[in-house]
Scaffold this active site. Structure first.
Site, PDB file in Angstrom:
ATOM      1  N   GLU A 168       2.739   5.040  -3.760  1.00 32.85           N
ATOM      2  CA  GLU A 168       2.778   6.144  -5.066  1.00 32.85           C
ATOM      3  C   GLU A 168       4.008   7.123  -5.011  1.00 32.85           C
ATOM      4  OE1 GLU A 168       0.361   5.842  -2.261  1.00 32.85           O
ATOM      5  OE2 GLU A 168      -0.911   4.696  -3.828  1.00 32.85           O
TER       6      GLU A 168
ATOM      7  N   ASP B  43      -8.825   3.999  -1.918  1.00 37.89           N
ATOM      8  CA  ASP B  43      -9.823   4.057  -0.755  1.00 37.89           C
ATOM      9  C   ASP B  43     -11.101   4.732  -1.405  1.00 37.89           C
ATOM     10  OD1 ASP B  43      -7.726   3.070   0.436  1.00 37.89           O
ATOM     11  OD2 ASP B  43      -7.105   5.234   1.256  1.00 37.89           O
TER      12      ASP B  43
ATOM     13  N   ASP C 283       0.906  -1.149   0.064  1.00 40.15           N
ATOM     14  CA  ASP C 283      -0.086   0.210   0.064  1.00 40.15           C
ATOM     15  C   ASP C 283       1.015   1.170  -0.199  1.00 40.15           C
ATOM     16  OD1 ASP C 283      -2.295   1.491   0.228  1.00 40.15           O
ATOM     17  OD2 ASP C 283      -2.829   0.957   2.139  1.00 40.15           O
TER      18      ASP C 283
END
Lengths: 901, 577
Positions: free
Chosen positions: A493, A566, A490
């Protein structure tokens, strides 16, 4: 969503500058000296000197650029444009070319160009592209076209509107201030402006698709500029961790794939720009260029990137599946997942402790709901130090995993890239000592804030760092792990809570002096790659890895699954999940899904049920929830809702043989698992802009239900053949929309007439126990009482299938006869064999009149069995809606024929 | 060990009670959908979609497989478990065709289960007795409270009459006084100007003095009440303080616009100066920013330590010096209790609440609430009511009689007397009324079918779980206490699931979440004791409480019956062996 936190185009100088230009307003780029070199076409591009002041070229005479055209098997043209480093005045810093994304064997498929043809007047050059296509280079102004041989109609072209621009790197001179500021963050920009922009036109296109990731209600990309468009941002490709993203916006979210497909009634084409810097893309509405007559059947697009080089791929199609396969031949197909990974996953931030894990696991058994994987989010760690466990909450992680695995279930733990800056944490210590972290602009280890507090980020662009990182996943190194543990990446980015736009500063430095701005969109890609590689090594290259990533780039399909991040528990997000997942599939990321139920917020039970009913068809099927939400395990909403959710999950498990076969197909050819209707019905215009329904493979169509309390829905069923409701077997004519009643127990789904879908009608705790269960074949007959389908089976775990250890069957029904024969994909004889004792327990015939058959004769053996009316699904009260061949009991691995009489 | 031969198709997986149904040659699907032949029974093909024809195989998704479990309790398992290579029946009968090696463990398991059941029955037996005693006490207390209420109400009526009389009297006096004053004034205007002003001054002084005396006496009488009231006030303050704390906390959620300002100007001091000399204010502001952004997802205050992420409760703790530790607190020792929140569903069975608390330490976590422990000693308590009421009546009568209405001017001391009596009596009335209303309020509650929860009204129960103490006051409120911090988990809502759950709702609001709430699941035990407080869903708490009130006789009979059955089977089995 905090709008102010993220840049818009106007706050991004390169975007603002490029977007304000009008067609042909720049000094022309002219192509000169086209020649063949090493099988490539090379030339020089020179911008004519102009007195008009262009801020990027102020004061400097532009140096010529190097252009290189290459041609690859299957109808692929590659165009590269970069600075000429042989030029003595070129700066020493080289622009970034994204490594390790194009398949290593891609170069082997290059066609050796031997000659370049010039037109009579010398204004164009052309090269061979494929049997049907050629590439044309116009010299002045410079333009690249792909067109059918012998026609003057291009299919794709670049710089037809003269918007090509290329800001060259410069050495900073005294007094020059290139710094950019945004919300208190300063980007030093030591190399000055270095953006690239150009226009690309898709001819014969009705719509363009692709360039994920954006949250959108629409599969087709809506125009962002031109007549009829109010104000809109361009589509932004910039991997960002966006808190509570809105469901319909061109702003960038977690991943970026700069690949666009066009589609029209006659043909499809595609364009891919291999560039990992921030990109902004405008889809231009007809008439945007003030052309007197807007050209029909052409879509113009405008591509802008902050850095990097031009490394673009033109895909000629001409069919849409060709385009997808051409793209796949560059960036690869999805890694074949293990069977458990395509079943149902149960996740929550966070299952708190071992007791919680045990009780959730027990809950599934108590309610007879299958699931395959239980997930642990960040709280399972010791203070967000990945590869560690909270000793109080998870004192016996190995035992916990073994308990799950005793029922054939796996566990997934999260491992994020932010490494806690704690001297006593071995990962941090090693990374620091070895200098494996990303550096800040001043050369120190970059220090940013994330879950673990003050953190640094491994520089996985560096192969050595990837090697080191991958070793962290060995059973020995990852304490408390077992072979049934898999991984979730996770925040890659990367998410940096106190960084500009919640990410890393653009002037941070990577391996080889690469600036973060040049690499940004691929950071998560390399991290995902290193993690997947770790699991591969852990299992001695015998156990297929499973790694879910949030960030992604072109080629991420080779490393594992991704999900849409999300999302929120509302109907809008349910609805946008379909175009998002379809777009991902079109651009290679077939193994994807959205959080069932919505990550933020509490779904009403009706929404949750609808989400399970839709999500059961997502290629990646996982429920997840934020830690502030109410518990929402499937049995917490009363008996009736539990039954509905169980039914939805059962539907997925019953279709697993079909899904697994589709995954294999996707891993072989790149054709996605979930497909837009137009991919199967490319000439049916009705389907081009449908964002609510989708195909699963070639045989099943699903329409989502996206409104609370919806009583009826209009479903367009394409094609000439009819469709059978998978709920009750009723037939519906193709080529028209049907207004259908909506039921609580399922969303509308249909099997296409002419198809055979393999299923399993027995349910177990998890896929592990289904291995030896018998199959059900559902045959939907078309108007000539024929149908066909496939089934692929292997051990569900290893790579033996690559050496021939699989069963691949083809089923054909015609003239009242069903035959099963083997499909052999491998050219070479298999080195290994896979066997299965599974049988076919039931064959359901849809579309045969009642009494149309009484018995069936099975060959070899020449024995008979009964054909009788029966239900389509095994649920109490289910009526007889089809003919059923009872217990043929043929082995799935064998050749056989069944004749109905 | 597995039997070598396959089991009999005609009885496989079938409940013996159902064998009759499967006897005939043509068997009906139970959902009426179809008829099947005997050959189709357990032939590994699902003919009846409801599972009727495949009780012994996995062919029908809705089927149930019956395990005899000789030596233990027979159970029915989902057909999905048949031959799945996982042992589900203790006799191993569900894995007759898989590779799993399922030894017969029924004997041992059965023995253990019987032992557990026996123990449970013992507890229930004792519990039933305790429950009876409790109920008797409860009913006595209830009757007494009812009687008290009736008495209070009649007292109230009487007192009201007296107050009314005194009021009238007072009004007469007031009127006379007024007239007198007016008259005097009139007279005074006739007199010389100087004298008049002096006299007036004197009069005024006297009146004021009277008032002061009155007040003083009231104070002494009311002193206790004032203390009680101030206690209440403090409680309100506490709530106010806590809500203020929440507000403050919300105040830290800066709008996006503010974020850049923080980054730029860093108005905060860093709470953690661990960066040594490199920690410039610029860097600290970056850290702040990081925390701030993280807090969006976690809902935490931005300026706490990272390690505490997730423990939002801590943030809501506000200092409350009024909560004292004088109450008995018993540490909970019920950790091993496996029953958890997921037992909340309807299928909750007594099998699961077998870990009742008979062997827990003597110290129980309960105590009587303040009101009960220190009953109001003021003169309104019912026990002494006759005497005080009589006294008042007498006094008032005397006062009224002594007073001469026709005497003018009014005797000043008489007037003072009347006023004082009026004030006294009406203040007593209002106290009495508040007592009536609180008792009425109490009696309005639902205390269970046999009023078995009546005595809970004036009790609170506590349990310590890690660093928190949970304080549960049935019919009132529940809270979570950590040190001096106090978080309201909810106010009494109602009983649920026929008095097996106490629900508290509307507690302090959670960041990004619901208002806190608590459900206390009750089960039979010999003591009133809280255990296993949990927060399965954010800010939705659950707890278990053992209490004799749940030791119901019928349940005991059920358990005994069950044990009988188990014992019978055991003997049978022995005989068979």
């Amino acid at each position: 969503w905090k709008k102010d936190e993220f840049r818009n185009c106007d706050q991004t100088p390169f975007c603002k500058r490029a977007r304000s230009r009008t067609p042909h307003s720049l000094p022309h780029f002219t192509l000169s000296d086209p020649s063949i070199s090493d099988g490539h076409l090379t030339a020089r591009l020179l911008q004519s000197i102009s007195s008009s002041d262009n801020d990027s070229a102020a004061g400097d005479a532009p140096r010529p650029l190097l252009l290189r055209l290459s041609v690859y098997q299957g109808g692929i043209l590659r165009l590269k444009i970069d600075e000429d480093h042989s030029d003595p005045s070129a700066p020493s810093k080289k622009r970034f070319e994204v490594p390790d994304v194009v398949l290593p064997d891609f170069e082997d498929r290059r066609l050796w160009l031997s000659r370049v043809s010039s037109s009579d007047d010398g204004s164009t050059s052309s090269v061979y592209l494929s049997e049907d296509f050629e590439a044309i280079l116009r010299h002045n102004p410079f333009e690249v076209q792909v067109r059918r041989k012998g026609s003057n109609d291009p299919s794709i072209s670049l710089n037809s509107h003269g918007l090509f621009d290329f800001e060259q790197l410069r050495e900073k001179k005294e007094g020059e201030d290139w710094e950019e500021r945004f919300r208190g963050h300063t980007d030093t920009r030591p190399y000055g402006p270095q953006s690239i922009s150009f226009d690309v036109s898709f001819h014969g296109a009705e719509f363009v698709y692709g360039i994920p990731e954006h949250a959108s209600n629409s599969l087709a990309l809506r125009p962002t500029r031109g007549p009829g468009v109010e104000h809109s941002e361009p589509y932004r490709l910039f991997n960002l961790d966006v808190f509570e993203y809105i469901h319909d916006s061109p702003f960038g979210i977690y991943g970026s794939i700069p690949f666009m497909l066009s589609h029209g009634v006659k043909s499809s084409s595609g364009f891919f720009w291999l560039n990992a810097a921030e990109m902004q893309i405008d889809v231009l509405a007809p008439g945007w260029d003030d052309a007197a007559a807007a050209v029909k059947g052409r879509i113009d697009t405008f591509w802008m990137s902050e850095a990097g080089i031009v490394d673009t791929f033109f895909f000629v199609g001409p069919r849409s599946k060709d385009v997808i396969q051409q793209y796949a031949s560059v960036t690869g197909t999805l890694a074949m997942p293990q069977e458990f990974a395509i079943a149902y996953h149960q996740c929550r931030w966070n299952y708190r402790d071992e007791e919680d894990v045990a009780s959730v696991d027990a809950g599934f058994d108590e309610h007879d709901i299958p699931y395959d994987v239980l997930w642990l989010d960040i709280e399972h760690t010791d203070g967000k130090r990945y590869f560690t466990w909270d000793k109080v909450l998870f004192p016996n992680p190995e035992e916990m995993q073994k308990k799950l695995f005793s029922k054939g279930r796996r566990m997934v733990t999260i491992v994020d890239p932010h490494i806690k800056r704690d001297e006593s944490y071995y990962v941090h210590k090693e990374a620091t000592d070895k200098g494996y972290y990303v550096k800040d602009a001043s050369g120190k280890d970059f220090d940013g804030w994330c879950w673990s507090g003050s953190s640094s980020y491994p520089d996985t662009l560096n192969p050595e760092v990837r090697e080191w990182w991958s070793e962290k996943f060995s059973l020995q190194n990852y304490g408390g792990s077992t072979p049934s543990l898999y991984i979730w990446n996770d925040m890659n980015e990367p998410s940096v809570f106190n960084g500009p736009e919640i990410s890393m500063p653009r002037d941070a430095l990577h391996f080889g002096g690469v600036e973060h701005r040049e690499l940004h969109n691929a950071y998560g890609y390399y991290f995902h790659m290193a993690t997947a590689d770790g699991l591969l090594k852990r299992g001695n290259v015998k156990d297929r890895p499973f790694v879910l990533s949030r960030a992604f780039f072109a080629g991420s399909q080779r490393h594992g699954a991704i999900w849409t991040g999300d999302n929120s528990a509302d109907w809008d997000h349910l609805k946008s999940s379909v175009p998002m997942i379809l777009t991902l599939g079109l651009t290679g990321m077939s193994f994807s899904g959205a959080d069932i139920g919505g990550f933020f917020g509490n779904p009403e039970p009706e929404l949750l049920v609808r989400w399970y009913q839709l999500g059961a068809y997502y290629p990646f099927f996982r429920a997840h929830a934020h830690h502030d939400t109410k518990r929402r395990e499937p049995w917490l909403f009363g008996e009736q809702k539990t039954a509905l959710i169980r039914e939805a999950i059962h539907t997925r498990y019953s279709l697993l043989p079909y899904y697994y076969s589709l995954f294999r197909k996707a891993s072989a050819s790149g054709v996605p698992i979930l497909r837009p209707l137009w991919l199967e019905f490319p000439e049916d215009k009705e389907t081009f802009d449908n964002s609510e329904a989708f195909m699963i493979g070639e045989s099943i169509l699903v329409q989502g239900i996206y409104e609370e309390g919806q009583k009826s829905v209009s479903v367009y069923l394409p094609g000439e053949q009819s469709w059978y409701s998978m709920r009750n077997g009723a037939a519906y004519a193709g080529g028209q929309a049907h207004k259908l009643d909506v039921f609580e127990d399922s969303i509308p789904s249909f099997q296409r007439a002419g198809s055979i879908v393999p299923r399993k009608y027995r349910f177990r705790r998890s896929t592990t126990q289904m291995t030896n269960d018998p199959y059900t074949l559902v045959i939907a007959l078309n108007s000539s009482l024929a149908a066909e389908g496939e089934l692929y089976i292997d051990d569900g775990r290893s790579y033996d299938f690559e050496h021939g250890a699989y069963i691949h069957r083809r089923f054909v029904f015609s003239n009242g006869r069903l035959t099963s024969s083997s499909i052999d994909l491998a050219a070479a004889p298999p080195r290994e064999k896979f066997s299965s004792s599974c049988t076919v327990e039931r064959i359901i015939l849809l579309g045969m009149r009642p009494g149309g058959a009484k018995k069936a004769v099975i060959e070899p053996g020449n024995y008979e069995t009964v054909v009788e009316p029966g239900p389509l699904v095994l649920r109490a009260g289910a009526g007889s809606v089809a003919l059923v061949i009872r217990k043929p009991d043929v082995r799935i691995a064998d050749d056989w024929t069944i004749k109905v009489l | 060990s597995r039997s070598t031969s396959l089991p009999n198709k005609e009885s496989l997986g079938i409940d013996p009670q159902d064998l009759g149904y499967y006897k005939s040659n043509v068997i009906k699907c139970k959902d009426g959908s179809k008829k099947i032949t005997k050959q189709q029974l357990n032939d590994e093909f699902c003919d009846c979609p409801d599972g009727t024809d495949e009780p012994g195989t996995s062919a029908c998704p809705e089927g149930k497989f019956y395990c005899q479990n000789v030596g233990h309790i027979p159970i029915k398992i989902f057909s999905s478990r048949v031959n799945d290579a996982i042992c589900d029946c203790c006799d191993g009968s569900d894995e007759y065709r898989s590779n799993a090696n399922c030894p017969n463990t029924c004997w041992e398991a059965g023995k253990a289960a019987r032992g557990k059941l026996k123990k449970k029955i013992e507890t229930f037996k004792e519990g039933v007795v305790l429950r009876k005693v409790e109920i008797e006490k409860a009913n006595q207390a209830y009757a007494k409270d009812e009687a008290d209420l009736a008495k209070l109400k009649s007292d109230e009526k009487m007192l009201k009459d007296l107050v009314q009389k005194l009021k009238e009297q007072k009004e007469v006096i007031d009127k006379l006084e007024e007239e007198r004053l007016k008259k005097e004034q009139d007279e005074k205007t006739l007199r010389e100007e100087k004298e008049k002003s002096m006299e007036e001054a004197t009069e005024m002084g006297e009146t004021q003095h009277d008032g002061a005396v009155n007040n003083k006496q009231d104070e002494s009488i009311d002193s206790h009440d004032i203390a009680v009231e101030s206690g209440n006030d403090n409680r309100d303050d506490r709530e106010a303080a806590s809500s203020q704390a929440v507000e403050q906390y919300i105040g830290e959620d800066l709008d996006d616009g503010d974020v850049s300002e923080i980054a730029d100007t860093s108005p905060y001091e860093s709470p953690k100066q661990d960066k040594g000399d490199s920690s410039t204010s610029e860097e600290l502001s970056r850290e702040e920013l990081g925390r701030l952004v993280a807090s969006r997802w976690t809902g935490e205050s931005a300026d706490q330590k990272t390690d505490n992420i997730g423990n939002v409760e801590e943030e809501h703790m506000d200092i409350d010096p009024l909560v004292t530790n004088e109450h008995k607190v018993s540490p909970s020792e019920t950790e091993e209790d496996g029953a958890k929140y997921n037992d909340d569903d309807d299928s909750y069975e007594d099998d699961k609440d077998e870990d009742f608390e008979e062997d827990h330490a003597d110290s129980d976590g309960s105590y009587i609430t303040d009101e009960y422990e220190n009953p109001d000693p003021a003169d309104t308590t019912v026990g002494s009511s006759s005497s005080w009421l009589d006294k008042i009546q007498l006094t008032v009568q005397n006062v009224l009689q002594a007073f001469n209405f026709f005497k003018t001017p009014v005797n000043v001391s008489d007037a003072v007397h009347i006023r004082k009596e009026y004030d006294d009596t009406s203040s007593k009335l209002s106290k009495l009324q508040s007592r009536v209303s609180s008792l009425t309020e109490k009696l309005k509650h639902d205390f269970g079918n046999e009023k078995e929860f009546y005595l809970f009204y004036d009790q609170c129960f506590e349990s310590k779980q890690n660093k928190y103490v949970y304080k549960i006051c049935p019919f009132k409120q529940a809270s979570q206490v950590e040190g001096y911090g106090n978080t309201r988990l909810g106010s009494w809502d109602k009983f649920e699931e026929s008095y097996r759950v106490m629900a508290f709702s509307g507690g302090e609001k959670c960041w990004n979440g619901p208002d806190r709430s608590l459900k206390v699941r009750l089960r039979c035990g010999l003591k009133n004791e809280i255990s296993d407080v949990d927060e399965p869903s954010r800010c939705e708490y659950t707890a278990f409480m053992s209490t004799p009130s749940l030791c119901v006789e019928e349940k005991l009979k059920e358990l005994e019956k069950k044990l009988d059955q188990m014992n019978t089977r055991e003997t049978q089995n022995r005989d068979e062996l």
